[in-house]
Design a protein around this motif. Structure first.
Motif, PDB file in Angstrom:
ATOM      1  N   TRP A 273       0.815  -1.214   0.000  1.00  0.00           N
ATOM      2  CA  TRP A 273       0.000   0.000   0.000  1.00  0.00           C
ATOM      3  C   TRP A 273       0.850   1.266   0.000  1.00  0.00           C
ATOM      4  CZ3 TRP A 273      -2.671   2.389   4.793  1.00  0.00           C
ATOM      5  CH2 TRP A 273      -3.477   3.473   4.395  1.00  0.00           C
ATOM      6  N   LEU A 274       1.811   1.331   0.935  1.00  0.00           N
ATOM      7  CA  LEU A 274       2.616   2.542   1.069  1.00  0.00           C
ATOM      8  C   LEU A 274       3.893   2.497   0.237  1.00  0.00           C
ATOM      9  CD1 LEU A 274       2.250   3.199   4.916  1.00  0.00           C
ATOM     10  CD2 LEU A 274       0.820   4.011   3.027  1.00  0.00           C
ATOM     11  N   LYS A 275       4.084   1.373  -0.471  1.00  0.00           N
ATOM     12  CA  LYS A 275       5.237   1.228  -1.368  1.00  0.00           C
ATOM     13  C   LYS A 275       6.572   1.361  -0.644  1.00  0.00           C
ATOM     14  CE  LYS A 275       2.185   0.972  -4.638  1.00  0.00           C
ATOM     15  NZ  LYS A 275       1.778  -0.354  -5.148  1.00  0.00           N
ATOM     16  N   VAL A 276       6.626   0.864   0.597  1.00  0.00           N
ATOM     17  CA  VAL A 276       7.881   0.851   1.342  1.00  0.00           C
ATOM     18  C   VAL A 276       8.756  -0.255   0.763  1.00  0.00           C
ATOM     19  CG1 VAL A 276       8.975   0.473   3.581  1.00  0.00           C
ATOM     20  CG2 VAL A 276       6.826   1.751   3.440  1.00  0.00           C
ATOM     21  N   ALA A 277       9.933   0.102   0.292  1.00  0.00           N
ATOM     22  CA  ALA A 277      10.823  -0.868  -0.349  1.00  0.00           C
ATOM     23  C   ALA A 277      11.916  -1.313   0.625  1.00  0.00           C
ATOM     24  CB  ALA A 277      11.452  -0.260  -1.598  1.00  0.00           C
ATOM     25  N   PHE A 278      12.227  -2.606   0.584  1.00  0.00           N
ATOM     26  CA  PHE A 278      13.281  -3.148   1.430  1.00  0.00           C
ATOM     27  C   PHE A 278      14.375  -3.737   0.547  1.00  0.00           C
ATOM     28  CE2 PHE A 278       9.398  -3.469   3.981  1.00  0.00           C
ATOM     29  CZ  PHE A 278       9.790  -2.796   5.132  1.00  0.00           C
ATOM     30  N   LEU A 279      15.641  -3.490   0.919  1.00  0.00           N
ATOM     31  CA  LEU A 279      16.776  -4.042   0.194  1.00  0.00           C
ATOM     32  C   LEU A 279      16.954  -5.517   0.564  1.00  0.00           C
ATOM     33  CD1 LEU A 279      19.198  -1.012   0.573  1.00  0.00           C
ATOM     34  CD2 LEU A 279      17.888  -1.678  -1.451  1.00  0.00           C
ATOM     35  N   PRO A 280      17.698  -6.285  -0.246  1.00  0.00           N
ATOM     36  CA  PRO A 280      17.806  -7.738  -0.032  1.00  0.00           C
ATOM     37  C   PRO A 280      18.183  -8.170   1.380  1.00  0.00           C
ATOM     38  CG  PRO A 280      18.729  -7.153  -2.151  1.00  0.00           C
ATOM     39  CD  PRO A 280      18.385  -5.860  -1.471  1.00  0.00           C
ATOM     40  N   LEU A 281      19.247  -7.572   1.949  1.00  0.00           N
ATOM     41  CA  LEU A 281      19.661  -7.984   3.295  1.00  0.00           C
ATOM     42  C   LEU A 281      18.690  -7.496   4.363  1.00  0.00           C
ATOM     43  CD1 LEU A 281      23.565  -7.635   3.187  1.00  0.00           C
ATOM     44  CD2 LEU A 281      22.156  -9.702   3.081  1.00  0.00           C
ATOM     45  N   GLN A 282      17.954  -6.424   4.079  1.00  0.00           N
ATOM     46  CA  GLN A 282      16.894  -5.996   5.004  1.00  0.00           C
ATOM     47  C   GLN A 282      15.804  -7.065   5.065  1.00  0.00           C
ATOM     48  OE1 GLN A 282      16.075  -1.891   3.395  1.00  0.00           O
ATOM     49  NE2 GLN A 282      16.067  -1.384   5.583  1.00  0.00           N
ATOM     50  N   LEU A 283      15.479  -7.648   3.912  1.00  0.00           N
ATOM     51  CA  LEU A 283      14.487  -8.720   3.864  1.00  0.00           C
ATOM     52  C   LEU A 283      14.960  -9.935   4.657  1.00  0.00           C
ATOM     53  CD1 LEU A 283      13.413  -8.506   0.108  1.00  0.00           C
ATOM     54  CD2 LEU A 283      12.081  -7.797   2.101  1.00  0.00           C
ATOM     55  N   VAL A 284      16.263 -10.206   4.589  1.00  0.00           N
ATOM     56  CA  VAL A 284      16.825 -11.300   5.398  1.00  0.00           C
ATOM     57  C   VAL A 284      16.651 -10.985   6.882  1.00  0.00           C
ATOM     58  CG1 VAL A 284      18.930 -12.560   6.022  1.00  0.00           C
ATOM     59  CG2 VAL A 284      18.475 -11.985   3.621  1.00  0.00           C
ATOM     60  N   GLY A 285      16.927  -9.721   7.256  1.00  0.00           N
ATOM     61  CA  GLY A 285      16.746  -9.290   8.646  1.00  0.00           C
ATOM     62  C   GLY A 285      15.311  -9.427   9.102  1.00  0.00           C
ATOM     63  N   ILE A 286      14.375  -9.054   8.217  1.00  0.00           N
ATOM     64  CA  ILE A 286      12.948  -9.183   8.535  1.00  0.00           C
ATOM     65  C   ILE A 286      12.595 -10.643   8.785  1.00  0.00           C
ATOM     66  CG2 ILE A 286      10.624  -9.034   7.526  1.00  0.00           C
ATOM     67  CD1 ILE A 286      11.560  -6.431   6.158  1.00  0.00           C
ATOM     68  N   MET A 287      13.105 -11.538   7.932  1.00  0.00           N
ATOM     69  CA  MET A 287      12.817 -12.967   8.095  1.00  0.00           C
ATOM     70  C   MET A 287      13.390 -13.503   9.406  1.00  0.00           C
ATOM     71  SD  MET A 287      10.871 -13.890   5.744  1.00  0.00           S
ATOM     72  CE  MET A 287      10.904 -15.617   6.243  1.00  0.00           C
TER      73      MET A 287
END
Length: 302
Positions: A273-287
């Motif tokens: 919805w808000l189009k917040v983009a995450f970089l690859p290693l940020q996605l790893v951190g989220i996981m």
């Protein structure tokens, strides 16, 4: 048998919807701060005051023969409630909203959900629990996931605004206090009554800083009004009510697991919805943080 299945399904729906509303409530708040320029102080005042009143009304509807003032029978209990309202409810709500205001709902929610690790550390420091391998794994997941989320693996660049990080950490610490300190009150009173009064008391205190009537209501559009109603009532009071109501049909262990949907919902809504983009290693951190949250929930449920 069929009736039991239907009741269990109803409980699952209530828990999932309640947790989802919490997650969406944070994202809607993010939208209101960034896109509609709603003042955070006024918003926290309105959120606490209105949600507190709604929860107390719901308590009275469900408990017609009980007084909403039963929690004020002893001076010690009143003192505990005031402390919980200020350093638990008010601080966790304000810090969470401030973290969203300076950053985004996804990061703020994840930082707040690290609170169970703070609780583990608190009990270890107080020597109420022994340090276990699970605790070490939880700490490693927390540090690794948070580092990647905030930096994308860089030791020299922070991708999230420092005030958002600071308020997010404060939010997690406040939630730790909220969880530990509330135990005595929740052992004697229904959670909807405790939380309802804590919200109302903290809302009254916030009203001295940002009075709820100090707002240009004439400038409100229909869409902004709808988002405010959802953020203030749907994402707070109704979310809490649904989640607590689910305990009528499910165990506390089960609702804890369904509660992990909140950060996932905040992340998905922020991205789509808000189009917040995450970089690859940020996605790893989220996981890693989501794995931590799920692992802690499974441990609590075991």
């Amino acid at each position: 048998m069929t009736n039991n299945i239907n009741q269990r399904l109803q409980g699952i729906i209530l828990a999932v919807v309640g947790a989802s509303l919490w997650g969406l409530g944070g994202t809607v708040s993010d939208f209101l701060f960034q896109q509609r320029h709603i003042d955070i102080n006024w918003y926290v005042t309105a959120r606490l005051l209105i949600s507190g009143i709604v929860l107390l009304v719901l308590f009275k509807i469900m408990n017609r023969h009980k007084s909403i003032f039963s929690i004020f029978t002893h001076v010690h209990t009143i003192f505990q409630l005031v402390i919980f309202s200020i350093f638990g409810m008010l601080l966790v709500q304000y810090a969470y909203m401030a973290s969203i205001n300076y950053g985004n709902a996804a990061v703020a929610t994840l930082l707040q959900y690290i609170a169970p690790v703070y609780i583990i550390l608190w009990y270890i420091i107080r020597r109420k629990e022994k340090f276990k391998l699970f605790d070490l794994i939880a700490i490693i997941l927390t540090l690794s996931g948070t580092f990647l989320l905030l930096t994308n693996g860089s030791f020299s660049k922070l991708l999230v605004a420092p005030p958002s990080v600071i308020w997010g950490i404060i939010s997690g610490l406040a939630l730790t206090f909220y969880t530990i300190y509330a135990a005595q009150l929740l052992a004697r009173f229904q959670s909807i009554l405790v939380v309802g009064w804590a919200m109302l008391i903290s809302g009254v205190l916030m009203n001295f800083k940002a009075p709820i009537w100090h707002f240009d209501f004439s400038a409100l559009t229909i869409s902004t009004t709808a988002y405010l109603i959802f953020g203030i009532i749907g994402g707070t009071a109704i979310a809490f009510f649904f989640f607590i109501k689910s305990l009528t049909y499910l165990t506390a262990k089960e609702t804890t697991l369904y509660g992990t949907i909140e950060p996932v919902m905040a992340i998905v809504a922020s991205a789509l919805w808000l189009k917040v983009a995450f970089l690859p290693l940020q996605l790893v951190g989220i996981m890693l943080i989501i794995i931590l949250i799920l692992t802690l929930s499974l441990k609590k449920a075991s």
